[in-house]
Design a protein around this motif. Structure first.
Motif, mmCIF file in Angstrom:
data_model
loop_
_atom_site.group_PDB
_atom_site.id
_atom_site.type_symbol
_atom_site.label_atom_id
_atom_site.label_comp_id
_atom_site.label_asym_id
_atom_site.label_seq_id
_atom_site.Cartn_x
_atom_site.Cartn_y
_atom_site.Cartn_z
ATOM 1 N N LEU A 58 0.824 -1.215 0.000
ATOM 2 C CA LEU A 58 0.000 0.000 0.000
ATOM 3 C C LEU A 58 0.853 1.258 0.000
ATOM 4 C CD1 LEU A 58 -2.801 -1.049 2.522
ATOM 5 C CD2 LEU A 58 -2.665 -1.452 0.059
ATOM 6 N N TYR A 62 3.238 -0.574 -4.348
ATOM 7 C CA TYR A 62 1.839 -0.415 -4.759
ATOM 8 C C TYR A 62 1.726 0.629 -5.865
ATOM 9 C CZ TYR A 62 -3.071 1.129 -4.303
ATOM 10 O OH TYR A 62 -4.367 1.496 -4.544
ATOM 11 N N THR A 237 2.225 1.082 5.640
ATOM 12 C CA THR A 237 1.401 1.994 6.443
ATOM 13 C C THR A 237 1.560 1.767 7.947
ATOM 14 O OG1 THR A 237 -0.451 0.430 6.306
ATOM 15 C CG2 THR A 237 -0.352 2.160 4.624
ATOM 16 N N LYS A 241 -0.343 3.560 11.205
ATOM 17 C CA LYS A 241 -1.228 2.804 12.100
ATOM 18 C C LYS A 241 -0.795 2.958 13.554
ATOM 19 C CE LYS A 241 -2.396 -0.754 8.688
ATOM 20 N NZ LYS A 241 -2.229 -2.194 8.327
ATOM 21 N N MET A 257 -2.128 7.234 1.857
ATOM 22 C CA MET A 257 -2.310 6.310 2.967
ATOM 23 C C MET A 257 -3.547 6.607 3.804
ATOM 24 S SD MET A 257 1.598 5.472 4.145
ATOM 25 C CE MET A 257 2.599 4.392 3.098
ATOM 26 N N LYS A 259 -6.413 6.638 2.643
ATOM 27 C CA LYS A 259 -7.435 5.705 2.166
ATOM 28 C C LYS A 259 -7.411 4.389 2.934
ATOM 29 C CE LYS A 259 -7.666 7.339 -2.632
ATOM 30 N NZ LYS A 259 -7.443 6.976 -4.058
ATOM 31 N N PHE A 260 -6.247 4.044 3.471
ATOM 32 C CA PHE A 260 -6.086 2.756 4.130
ATOM 33 C C PHE A 260 -6.074 2.853 5.656
ATOM 34 C CE2 PHE A 260 -3.454 2.852 0.195
ATOM 35 C CZ PHE A 260 -4.333 2.150 -0.615
#
Length: 375
Positions: A58, A62, A237, A241, A257, A259-260
């Motif tokens: 991601l 990605y 990511t 997180k 990022m 979006k995730f």
């Protein structure tokens, strides 16, 4: 006599039928147009992509994968692409690149800095194959380099970080102390300190591009040290997180990022490889490709910022827009003086601007960065 005449008449009739049939068989048969003939159709141009990580990161890989898919969407049947993931930056890279060349691939993209020497080695063996290396500096008649001025987008993200960090203590998870990463850290810090002169950016090195566990651990260490905003030069990511789980905010990298992870990601400097990949392949297909060292910026669309999180205020987005316009117009760039080094010495005097070679070989931190480059 009548019988003879009858026999001759029948014979003549049969002969006329026979020759008429022969004449009909000799009529020319319509040819299949060349464009419709399967045998005369041109073979598709074959391009291979060598990835350091997995598209599922991601992040960095990605975005290269999105670029490859863009090529397929734009060029359709004229191109055939493939990729291989998780290729170490070592002798194995040479073996894999060589195999693609041996299998008849027309162009090979190697997407990480550590592939440079191995790609250069193979390029000497296959002069009729096009080689494209991301972020390196070695070129040959059939090998080019390409990269983006990510430092410009990093600077803009630094403006957001400097305005958003309440403590002024920002954490940065770094991969390796190489010029590419050091340049990004410096640009980010210049942006943060433009809006908050007391801001500091503390760096922790992981010495890996892709390791979700190490990336998270480094981010947690920075949060434990009092940083209230996290960013990184890494491929996943996990730092974002980690920040979100602590109720803190972050700046993403490579892809959008937010979006995730969510709104805690304020903005992300991101890559947009698709147009470059498609244009480069089209040049090779047309026979006009020439070796080059491409280093595009915001103006070229190779680097950009994602959409802002709702947590970013209008005054900050307006400032980012103003600074973006200055950079794109060529009125100013990030490493224009005065710029001080970490030790207080003058890195770029007032009224001067750092050259591309100096930026590409950057090895020291700017004022405001906490940490060591190892140089």
């Amino acid at each position: 006599m009548k019988k003879v005449l009858l026999t001759l008449t029948v014979g003549l009739v049969l002969m006329s039928v026979f020759f008429a049939g022969c004449q009909k068989k000799e009529e020319p048969v319509a040819e299949v147009p060349a464009a419709e003939s399967q045998e005369t159709q041109a073979e598709p141009f074959k391009a291979a992509f060598v990835y350091i990580g997995v598209p599922g990161d991601l992040g960095y890989t990605y975005e290269h994968e999105r670029g490859r898919k863009y090529v397929e969407a734009q060029l359709g049947d004229k191109v055939e692409t493939t990729f291989i993931e998780n290729v170490p930056e070592g002798p194995d890279a040479a073996r894999i690149i060589r195999q693609y060349a041996q299998k008849g691939y027309d162009m090979i993209f190697a997407t990480s800095f550590g592939y440079m020497d191995f790609m250069y080695e193979v390029a000497q063996e296959f002069p009729d194959v096009y080689f494209e290396h991301c972020s390196g500096y070695k070129t040959a008649e059939n090998m080019s380099t390409y990269f983006g001025r990510m430092y410009q987008a990093r600077y803009l993200a630094g403006l957001v970080a400097g305005k958003s960090s309440k403590s002024g203590k920002i954490g940065y998870v770094g991969a390796f102390p190489i010029p590419e990463v050091i340049r990004g850290i410096n640009a980010f810090t210049i942006g943060a300190r433009k809006v908050n002169p007391n801001a500091t950016v503390k760096v922790v090195w992981t010495n890996t591009w892709y390791d979700p566990v190490k990336e998270r651990e480094a981010a947690v260490a920075l949060l434990d040290d009092g940083c209230d905003l996290i960013t990184q030069h890494q491929d996943t990511t996990e730092p974002q997180k980690a920040a979100q789980e602590r109720g803190m905010v972050s700046i993403g990298y490579d892809s959008d990022m937010g979006k995730f992870v969510g709104d805690s990601v304020l903005v992300s400097p991101m890559w947009n490889w698709g147009p470059y990949y498609a244009e480069t392949i089209e040049q090779a297909m047309a026979g006009v490709w020439k070796t080059h060292s491409f280093w595009g910026g915001l103006k070229d669309g190779v680097v950009e910022l994602s959409e802002f999180s709702p947590k970013v205020t209008d005054d900050v987005t307006s400032l980012v827009d103003e600074e973006t316009a200055k950079i794109e117009a060529g009125e100013w760039d990030v490493f224009w003086g005065p710029v001080k080094a970490q030790d207080g010495s003058m890195m770029v005097p007032a009224g001067e601007k750092m050259s591309d070679p100096d930026m590409l070989n950057m090895s020291v931190f700017v004022d405001g960065v906490l940490g060591k480059t190892g140089n």
